[in-house]
Design a protein around this motif. Structure first.
Motif, mmCIF file in Angstrom:
data_model
loop_
_atom_site.group_PDB
_atom_site.id
_atom_site.type_symbol
_atom_site.label_atom_id
_atom_site.label_comp_id
_atom_site.label_asym_id
_atom_site.label_seq_id
_atom_site.Cartn_x
_atom_site.Cartn_y
_atom_site.Cartn_z
ATOM 1 N N VAL A 139 0.834 -1.198 0.000
ATOM 2 C CA VAL A 139 0.000 0.000 0.000
ATOM 3 C C VAL A 139 0.873 1.254 0.000
ATOM 4 O O VAL A 139 0.628 2.212 -0.751
ATOM 5 N N PHE A 149 -4.626 1.382 -4.666
ATOM 6 C CA PHE A 149 -4.364 -0.001 -4.290
ATOM 7 C C PHE A 149 -5.684 -0.674 -3.963
ATOM 8 O O PHE A 149 -6.337 -0.350 -2.969
ATOM 9 N N TYR A 211 -5.712 -1.137 7.169
ATOM 10 C CA TYR A 211 -4.821 -0.662 6.105
ATOM 11 C C TYR A 211 -5.518 0.401 5.271
ATOM 12 O O TYR A 211 -6.746 0.436 5.161
ATOM 13 N N LEU A 213 -6.520 1.054 2.326
ATOM 14 C CA LEU A 213 -6.910 0.540 1.023
ATOM 15 C C LEU A 213 -7.749 1.558 0.264
ATOM 16 O O LEU A 213 -8.491 2.346 0.855
#
Length: 667
Positions: A139, A149, A211, A213
């Motif tokens: 990422v 991503f 994360y 994302l």
């Protein structure tokens, strides 16, 4: 809090669709109000479909069986990371703006998950820590290049074998043997068990919440693809949970529907800006089976793998749908052109964005149909896409095939469609951020160095940098209608334009982009004057080049300038291709042309020079003396920004007329 998801079932199309709706070389679009110094009004602008402002461009990076990354198991941390950086650099080189990376290939994880073991495709042994956090690394590296991503999850597949004892002892599929079944030599989680569905969603949400994302991506694997002579062993599960359903098919479809619907809800409750998309098998149903289906005769995802993809679109359970239309144009069973039209109709007025999964793996590959041995097959797909404004981009399977570029199919596609960067399509209804301001623009040894700062009232996720030739006294809003003037996007607040010529005078603008790609108005322009003797090259890929729809694009000849050139048949009409430039002052200028030569090209191509006192025409034999600068002569030119050199089609001589590049130098 800003709402990104208002009206999910019937969301209105965003401004990201405008640049993708172009059907011919010049169409009309509406652009944002002009920046300070320009008319505060909407403008009607010509756009070029070859340089759309917005288009999702991505490639799949598959980890299962080490298809793409890592290239093999057991690599060192540094080797794995170097390989992944190379994939990202390839995406940037091809002017892509996203990657779709498989992070849960076989009920295992490419991050330290509390739900599932480390993936075997990293170390070679399931459950072994690779020594770093691959998802965090990936990422971060993608965002450093301003690539989106999208984390790719396979929901139900447990293993590409059917022996549960080969799973690590702590694997949930071993701890809960009732959750799994074997079919076709593989192991799967049973989609009909509610606890399994909750578990899969929790495993996905672990990555979403931990994360940064940009997207969550499911592929086409739902219930297993049919295997001759085998039956899915879920009769007892149907008996336990199938009350209220007339048949097992409807129940199975509902199981998958619930997973898609609930993931959609959970993802956007946690992070409203994360896109949720599915890339299903390319055929929903055939028209012979269902009048709502496509004019095809292939396998039907609705019936074979219980994926009611059309329903997901109509209900707005996905932000994007990316059907894998892995067949060539004219394929009788499943024609690419038929399916793009069908899917375009399916998403129309739903607010769901349509991307197309492209079979890069077929292009030039041994054993594929004759159509796939033609370098122009893939690029023809994207030309077909231009007929459908609903198609907002493409994803290519897979990264290794993009890199392999067999028969030059990818190079041809990039030259025809990806010559300029593009912004991803905008999502949702958020207000655009405030415009930034350029704080410095100076010439340095490597080009022109720019710095800017954000407006204090907003925190942009990224910026777009535009360059316009010359130093206009007012800003033309049409300069931002497509990507012809777009240099790059970045998450930083500085950029060096290494393509700026020493003698060229340019004006730079910067816009701000939020997390879902809504774009601010441009900053005030910052002009940078040229130094040294004036000389400018205008290539057919530059913003200063224009040509009608009858002009084709080719990279056939190795004598080309840049990545390609334009060609057209001679006719009894001018229809010129024009090279536009800013001439800094009236005076004498040497004009040179570059073209590839070929015995089949025109022996008397008319080049038009817009000289002071009237146009002058010089006829050039393009059968010879190609692959070099060739002088047309010295001409008196007026100051200003205008079409300086044209290539006319009006000649009685046979053979293609060629437009490639022009160089203009002050004498």
């Amino acid at each position: 809090m800003t709402t990104y998801r208002a009206g999910r079932k019937r969301r209105l199309a965003t401004i990201g669709r405008i640049a993708a709706t172009v059907l011919t070389l010049v169409l009309t679009c509406i652009v944002a109000p002009a920046p300070a110094g320009a008319a505060d009004a909407l403008a009607v602008c010509p756009t070029d479909p070859a340089t759309p402002k917005r288009q999702l461009r991505a490639m799949w990076v598959a980890s299962v069986a080490n298809i793409d990354w890592p290239s093999k198991t057991g690599l060192s941390v540094s080797a794995q990371q170097a390989e992944f950086r190379a994939w990202l650099d390839l995406a940037v080189q091809k002017n892509m703006n996203a990657v779709v990376v498989q992070v849960r290939p076989t009920a295992d994880a490419f991050w330290p998950s509390s739900y599932e073991p480390w993936s075997q495709w990293l170390s070679g042994t399931q459950g072994v820590d690779p020594g770093y956090d691959p998802l965090a690394f990936m990422v971060g590296e993608a965002h450093a290049r301003n690539l989106e991503f999208h984390a790719w999850f396979n929901p139900y597949r447990v293993a590409n074998h059917d022996d549960p004892t080969r799973l690590v002892p702590s694997h949930p599929a071993r701890q809960n043997p009732g959750w799994r079944f074997a079919y076709g030599g593989k192991l799967y989680y049973n989609p009909g068990i509610p606890a399994v569905r909750d578990f899969i969603e929790n495993a996905v949400m672990d990555a979403v919440t931990r994360y940064d994302l940009d997207g969550v991506h499911l592929d086409d694997y739902f219930y297993p693809y049919p295997v001759s002579g085998e039956t899915i062993p879920d009769a007892s599960t149907y008996a336990q949970y199938g009350a209220g359903f007339d048949n097992v098919g409807d129940w199975r479809r509902n199981n998958v529907n619930l997973l898609v619907q609930e993931l959609d809800q959970r993802i956007h409750t946690a992070k409203s800006w994360v896109a949720f998309g599915v890339s299903p098998f390319g055929i929903w149903r055939n028209a012979a089976t269902d009048p709502l289906g496509s004019r095809t005769s292939g396998m039907q995802s609705y019936d074979a793998i219980y994926a009611d993809t059309r329903l997901w679109v109509k209900q707005g359970w996905v932000d994007y749908i990316a059907p894998q239309i892995y067949w060539h144009i004219g394929y009788p069973v499943a024609d690419y052109a038929v399916l793009t039209a069908w899917w375009s109709a399916a998403v129309k007025d739903t607010g769901v964005q349509l991307l197309v999964g492209q079979a890069a793996y077929r292009a030039g590959a041994s054993g594929q149909d004759a159509a796939w041995q033609q370098p122009g097959e893939l690029t023809s797909h994207l030309y077909d896409n231009r007929q459908h404004p609903e198609v907002l981009g493409d994803i290519f399977f897979s990264a290794k095939d993009v890199r392999a570029d067999r028969i030059g199919g990818i190079s041809r596609l990039v030259a025809d469609h990806y010559s300029k960067p593009a912004l991803p399509p905008a999502r949702g209804t958020a207000a655009a951020p405030a415009r930034p301001s350029i704080t410095s623009a100076t010439r340095v040894s490597g080009g022109v160095s720019l710095s800017w700062q954000r407006d204090g009232s907003s925190t942009p996720a990224a910026y777009a940098v535009y360059r316009v030739d010359g130093s206009p006294t007012t800003t033309d809003p049409c300069s931002f209608a497509d990507a012809r003037n777009l240099l790059r996007t970045t998450r930083g607040t500085s950029f060096t334009d290494t393509t700026a010529s020493v003698s060229g005078t340019y004006t730079y603008y910067v816009t701000a982009l939020d997390r879902v790609h809504h774009e601010s108005a441009p900053s005030a322009g910052q002009a940078v004057a040229g130094t040294g003797p004036f000389s400018v090259v205008v290539d057919n890929r530059d913003a200063g080049f224009t040509a009608g729809s009858n002009w084709g694009t080719s990279s056939f000849s190795s004598q080309l300038y840049g990545s390609d050139y334009r060609f057209a048949n001679p006719v009894a009409a001018s229809d010129p291709a024009w090279f536009r430039a800013q001439i800094p002052a009236a005076g004498s200028y040497r004009i040179e042309i570059w073209y590839p030569a070929n015995s089949g090209y025109n022996g008397s191509t008319p080049f038009i020079v817009a000289a002071g006192g009237g146009n002058q025409v010089v006829n050039v034999d393009q059968r010879v003396n190609g692959g070099q600068w060739r002088g047309l002569g010295t001409f008196t030119l007026a100051a200003g920004i205008y079409n300086v050199v044209g290539v006319s089609r009006w000649t009685s001589t046979g053979g293609y007329v060629i437009a490639d590049a022009v160089r203009i130098t002050k004498t």
